[in-house]
Scaffold this active site. Structure first.
Site, mmCIF file in Angstrom:
data_model
loop_
_atom_site.group_PDB
_atom_site.id
_atom_site.type_symbol
_atom_site.label_atom_id
_atom_site.label_comp_id
_atom_site.label_asym_id
_atom_site.label_seq_id
_atom_site.Cartn_x
_atom_site.Cartn_y
_atom_site.Cartn_z
ATOM 1 N N CYS A 142 0.849 -1.198 0.000
ATOM 2 C CA CYS A 142 0.000 0.000 0.000
ATOM 3 C C CYS A 142 0.883 1.247 0.000
ATOM 4 O O CYS A 142 1.664 1.467 0.931
ATOM 5 C CB CYS A 142 -0.910 -0.026 1.231
ATOM 6 S SG CYS A 142 -1.688 1.561 1.615
ATOM 7 N N CYS A 197 0.374 3.475 3.014
ATOM 8 C CA CYS A 197 0.977 2.884 4.217
ATOM 9 C C CYS A 197 2.475 3.153 4.256
ATOM 10 O O CYS A 197 3.021 3.552 5.286
ATOM 11 C CB CYS A 197 0.729 1.380 4.269
ATOM 12 S SG CYS A 197 -1.006 0.913 4.332
#
Length: 158
Positions: free
Chosen positions: A25, A28
């Site tokens: 991600c 993230c």
């Protein structure tokens, strides 16, 4: 943190702020240094007594499934095992205030509805679901009680 030690960690620590992420991600990965800074600030000034943790959902799918986590990163505060989804600006100040409010609204366990005084907020099985919609109850002036009955989550003003 892993699927194997997640449950015991949450049970052993009364107040936990946790990030659920995946290494694939972009958001993230981009937020990782900020999360590390926030974790260090909580560690340095631990007036709330909060534990900070992170869990890679790609490697620990059981927790993601149990909490019904579908987007990343996801942040939750656990108060006495009750998960509360954090959805506010990702700054130390906003996280600190959220954790502080969550801590101050610590749910009180109850064995049966008959034991709950009126008025109060009754939560049925929040540990079994992730989307609690519990935030309004956190700011209630009434005590909050947890009663385990079935698999659905409901918040009731008694």
């Amino acid at each position: 943190m892993t699927d194997e030690n997640y449950t015991s960690f949450i049970k052993e620590n009364g107040l936990v702020f946790m990030e659920f992420y995946t290494t694939s991600c972009g958001h993230c990965v981009e937020f990782a240094p900020t999360f590390a800074t926030i974790a260090k600030k909580f560690y340095d000034d631990n007036t709330l007594g909060v534990q900070i943790a992170a869990l890679d959902i790609k490697k620990n799918k059981e927790v993601a499934s149990d909490l019904r986590i579908t987007s990343f990163p996801t942040f939750m505060v656990f108060v006495s095992g009750f998960p509360i989804t954090f959805d506010a600006p990702r700054t130390y100040e906003s996280i600190f205030e959220f954790v502080k409010n969550a801590k101050e609204s610590k749910p009180i366990p109850a064995v049966a509805l008959a034991e709950v005084p009126t008025p109060s907020v009754v939560i049925y099985d929040p540990a079994e679901a992730s989307e609690l919609r519990l935030l309004p109850a956190l700011f209630s002036r009434y005590p909050i009680y947890h009663i385990r009955e079935g698999k659905e989550v409901s918040v009731v003003l008694k």
